[in-house]
Design a protein around this motif. Structure first.
Motif, PDB file in Angstrom:
ATOM      1  N   ARG A   7     -12.673   3.226 -23.983  1.00 29.18           N
ATOM      2  CA  ARG A   7     -11.710   2.666 -22.644  1.00 29.18           C
ATOM      3  C   ARG A   7     -11.469   3.488 -21.746  1.00 29.18           C
ATOM      4  O   ARG A   7     -10.871   2.350 -20.705  1.00 29.18           O
ATOM      5  CB  ARG A   7     -10.440   2.269 -23.811  1.00 29.18           C
ATOM      6  CG  ARG A   7     -10.773   0.578 -25.049  1.00 29.18           C
ATOM      7  CD  ARG A   7      -9.600   0.978 -26.346  1.00 29.18           C
ATOM      8  NE  ARG A   7     -10.906  -0.128 -27.686  1.00 29.18           N
ATOM      9  CZ  ARG A   7     -11.168   0.962 -28.530  1.00 29.18           C
ATOM     10  NH1 ARG A   7     -12.152   2.040 -28.182  1.00 29.18           N
ATOM     11  NH2 ARG A   7     -11.704   0.049 -29.392  1.00 29.18           N
ATOM     12  N   ILE A  10     -14.545   2.991 -19.305  1.00 29.27           N
ATOM     13  CA  ILE A  10     -14.475   1.789 -18.424  1.00 29.27           C
ATOM     14  C   ILE A  10     -12.829   1.098 -17.752  1.00 29.27           C
ATOM     15  O   ILE A  10     -13.845   1.086 -16.646  1.00 29.27           O
ATOM     16  CB  ILE A  10     -14.241   0.756 -19.920  1.00 29.27           C
ATOM     17  CG1 ILE A  10     -15.166   1.077 -20.483  1.00 29.27           C
ATOM     18  CG2 ILE A  10     -14.318  -0.679 -19.517  1.00 29.27           C
ATOM     19  CD1 ILE A  10     -16.583   1.089 -19.807  1.00 29.27           C
ATOM     20  N   ARG A  53     -16.618  -7.143 -14.098  1.00 28.15           N
ATOM     21  CA  ARG A  53     -17.496  -7.034 -14.953  1.00 28.15           C
ATOM     22  C   ARG A  53     -16.872  -5.922 -15.773  1.00 28.15           C
ATOM     23  O   ARG A  53     -16.468  -6.323 -17.385  1.00 28.15           O
ATOM     24  CB  ARG A  53     -18.725  -6.660 -14.983  1.00 28.15           C
ATOM     25  CG  ARG A  53     -19.618  -6.497 -16.142  1.00 28.15           C
ATOM     26  CD  ARG A  53     -20.749  -6.853 -15.668  1.00 28.15           C
ATOM     27  NE  ARG A  53     -21.488  -6.609 -14.326  1.00 28.15           N
ATOM     28  CZ  ARG A  53     -22.525  -5.988 -14.080  1.00 28.15           C
ATOM     29  NH1 ARG A  53     -23.146  -5.152 -14.381  1.00 28.15           N
ATOM     30  NH2 ARG A  53     -22.612  -6.289 -12.757  1.00 28.15           N
ATOM     31  N   PHE A  54     -16.361  -4.797 -15.445  1.00 27.56           N
ATOM     32  CA  PHE A  54     -15.830  -3.687 -16.485  1.00 27.56           C
ATOM     33  C   PHE A  54     -14.383  -4.191 -16.906  1.00 27.56           C
ATOM     34  O   PHE A  54     -14.349  -4.089 -18.579  1.00 27.56           O
ATOM     35  CB  PHE A  54     -15.230  -2.744 -15.521  1.00 27.56           C
ATOM     36  CG  PHE A  54     -16.649  -1.855 -15.021  1.00 27.56           C
ATOM     37  CD1 PHE A  54     -18.029  -1.997 -15.956  1.00 27.56           C
ATOM     38  CD2 PHE A  54     -16.702  -1.152 -13.936  1.00 27.56           C
ATOM     39  CE1 PHE A  54     -18.961  -1.814 -15.633  1.00 27.56           C
ATOM     40  CE2 PHE A  54     -18.184  -0.702 -13.203  1.00 27.56           C
ATOM     41  CZ  PHE A  54     -19.335  -1.061 -14.419  1.00 27.56           C
ATOM     42  N   MET A  57     -14.702  -6.010 -20.303  1.00 27.92           N
ATOM     43  CA  MET A  57     -15.632  -5.495 -21.144  1.00 27.92           C
ATOM     44  C   MET A  57     -14.319  -4.443 -21.883  1.00 27.92           C
ATOM     45  O   MET A  57     -14.030  -4.500 -23.682  1.00 27.92           O
ATOM     46  CB  MET A  57     -16.307  -3.867 -20.649  1.00 27.92           C
ATOM     47  CG  MET A  57     -17.901  -4.256 -20.434  1.00 27.92           C
ATOM     48  SD  MET A  57     -18.285  -2.893 -19.405  1.00 27.92           S
ATOM     49  CE  MET A  57     -19.929  -3.316 -19.308  1.00 27.92           C
ATOM     50  N   GLU A  60     -12.577  -7.720 -24.275  1.00 24.24           N
ATOM     51  CA  GLU A  60     -13.518  -7.779 -25.488  1.00 24.24           C
ATOM     52  C   GLU A  60     -13.196  -5.896 -25.867  1.00 24.24           C
ATOM     53  O   GLU A  60     -12.789  -6.459 -27.741  1.00 24.24           O
ATOM     54  CB  GLU A  60     -14.762  -7.434 -24.907  1.00 24.24           C
ATOM     55  CG  GLU A  60     -15.303  -8.399 -24.051  1.00 24.24           C
ATOM     56  CD  GLU A  60     -17.098  -8.501 -24.350  1.00 24.24           C
ATOM     57  OE1 GLU A  60     -17.656  -7.582 -24.530  1.00 24.24           O
ATOM     58  OE2 GLU A  60     -17.616  -8.915 -23.193  1.00 24.24           O
ATOM     59  N   HIS A 133     -19.835   2.102 -28.844  1.00 23.05           N
ATOM     60  CA  HIS A 133     -19.873   1.360 -27.540  1.00 23.05           C
ATOM     61  C   HIS A 133     -20.200   1.940 -26.166  1.00 23.05           C
ATOM     62  O   HIS A 133     -20.027   2.026 -25.022  1.00 23.05           O
ATOM     63  CB  HIS A 133     -18.327   0.473 -27.099  1.00 23.05           C
ATOM     64  CG  HIS A 133     -17.667  -0.638 -27.874  1.00 23.05           C
ATOM     65  ND1 HIS A 133     -18.438  -1.591 -28.314  1.00 23.05           N
ATOM     66  CD2 HIS A 133     -16.637   0.071 -28.645  1.00 23.05           C
ATOM     67  CE1 HIS A 133     -17.464  -2.286 -29.217  1.00 23.05           C
ATOM     68  NE2 HIS A 133     -16.305  -1.349 -29.479  1.00 23.05           N
ATOM     69  N   GLU A 135     -22.873   1.605 -25.231  1.00 19.41           N
ATOM     70  CA  GLU A 135     -23.867   0.283 -24.478  1.00 19.41           C
ATOM     71  C   GLU A 135     -23.398   0.326 -23.137  1.00 19.41           C
ATOM     72  O   GLU A 135     -23.665  -0.047 -21.693  1.00 19.41           O
ATOM     73  CB  GLU A 135     -24.777  -0.922 -25.107  1.00 19.41           C
ATOM     74  CG  GLU A 135     -23.509  -1.094 -24.931  1.00 19.41           C
ATOM     75  CD  GLU A 135     -22.936  -1.791 -26.769  1.00 19.41           C
ATOM     76  OE1 GLU A 135     -21.563  -2.036 -27.052  1.00 19.41           O
ATOM     77  OE2 GLU A 135     -23.168  -0.284 -27.859  1.00 19.41           O
ATOM     78  N   MET A 136     -21.846   0.185 -23.055  1.00 18.04           N
ATOM     79  CA  MET A 136     -21.253  -0.350 -21.775  1.00 18.04           C
ATOM     80  C   MET A 136     -20.749   0.828 -21.078  1.00 18.04           C
ATOM     81  O   MET A 136     -21.221   0.483 -19.859  1.00 18.04           O
ATOM     82  CB  MET A 136     -19.607  -0.447 -22.394  1.00 18.04           C
ATOM     83  CG  MET A 136     -19.328  -2.111 -23.906  1.00 18.04           C
ATOM     84  SD  MET A 136     -17.229  -2.074 -23.403  1.00 18.04           S
ATOM     85  CE  MET A 136     -17.609  -3.828 -24.509  1.00 18.04           C
ATOM     86  N   GLU A 139     -24.308   1.089 -19.070  1.00 18.14           N
ATOM     87  CA  GLU A 139     -24.073   0.354 -17.990  1.00 18.14           C
ATOM     88  C   GLU A 139     -23.280   0.785 -16.763  1.00 18.14           C
ATOM     89  O   GLU A 139     -24.244   0.533 -15.313  1.00 18.14           O
ATOM     90  CB  GLU A 139     -23.191  -1.492 -18.693  1.00 18.14           C
ATOM     91  CG  GLU A 139     -22.989  -2.386 -17.342  1.00 18.14           C
ATOM     92  CD  GLU A 139     -22.710  -3.713 -18.092  1.00 18.14           C
ATOM     93  OE1 GLU A 139     -22.705  -4.405 -16.855  1.00 18.14           O
ATOM     94  OE2 GLU A 139     -22.813  -4.185 -19.389  1.00 18.14           O
TER      95      GLU A 139
END
Length: 159
Positions: A7, A10, A53-54, A57, A60, A133, A135-136, A139
């Motif tokens: 978190r 991101i 987009r972030f 994320m 979520e 996470h 994969e985040m 990205e």
């Protein structure tokens, strides 16, 4: 020692995109070539979309409570990594962009910043607990790589 939480990365990536949008806006104002200005504004628009987009994320993800050996350990640990970064605040990024002296200098400066950000996130990814996470974060890393490729192409186009 507390590990870095996805978190936080991101949130930082979102902030980087917000600051990046301001940086590229100012850079576009500084360059002389209209074609280059257009390409820089396209990157600015990408930064805005990445920020959205972030944020999605982040929406979520659930809240994170770090495991600490002493109160404040996680914050100290994370802040020590942040202290090594440039452009934490938009004012610094805009000031730096306003000081570029030529179109080529503008591109090279932007490329340098994107590379620094990429390296930072590559390093931070290694501090995530396994399975958290990743994969985040990949990205985020992919977005930085795309900008590096695009800026490198801009340099090649001018040679």
């Amino acid at each position: 020692m507390a590990a870095i939480d996805v978190r936080e990365l991101i949130r930082l990536a979102k902030k980087d995109e917000d600051v990046g949008a301001e940086f590229y806006q100012k850079l576009a104002e500084k360059v002389e070539d209209p074609g280059l200005r257009k390409r820089i504004l396209e990157i600015r628009n990408q930064e805005i979309e990445h920020s959205k987009r972030f944020q999605e994320m982040l929406d979520e993800l659930s809240d994170y409570v770090p495991q600490e050996d002493f109160q404040g350990q996680y914050e100290q640990y994370f802040q020590s990594f942040l202290s090594k970064r440039e452009f934490l605040e938009s004012g610094d990024a805009v000031k730096a962009a306003s000081r570029v002296g030529s179109d080529m200098e503008a591109i090279k400066f932007a490329l340098s910043q994107e590379k620094n950000t990429l390296l930072f996130f590559l390093e931070m990814k290694e501090l995530l607990p396994s399975g958290q996470h990743r994969e985040m974060v990949h990205e985020v890393i992919d977005e930085e790589r795309d900008h590096i490729v695009e800026l490198s192409q801009m340099i090649m186009d001018r040679l």
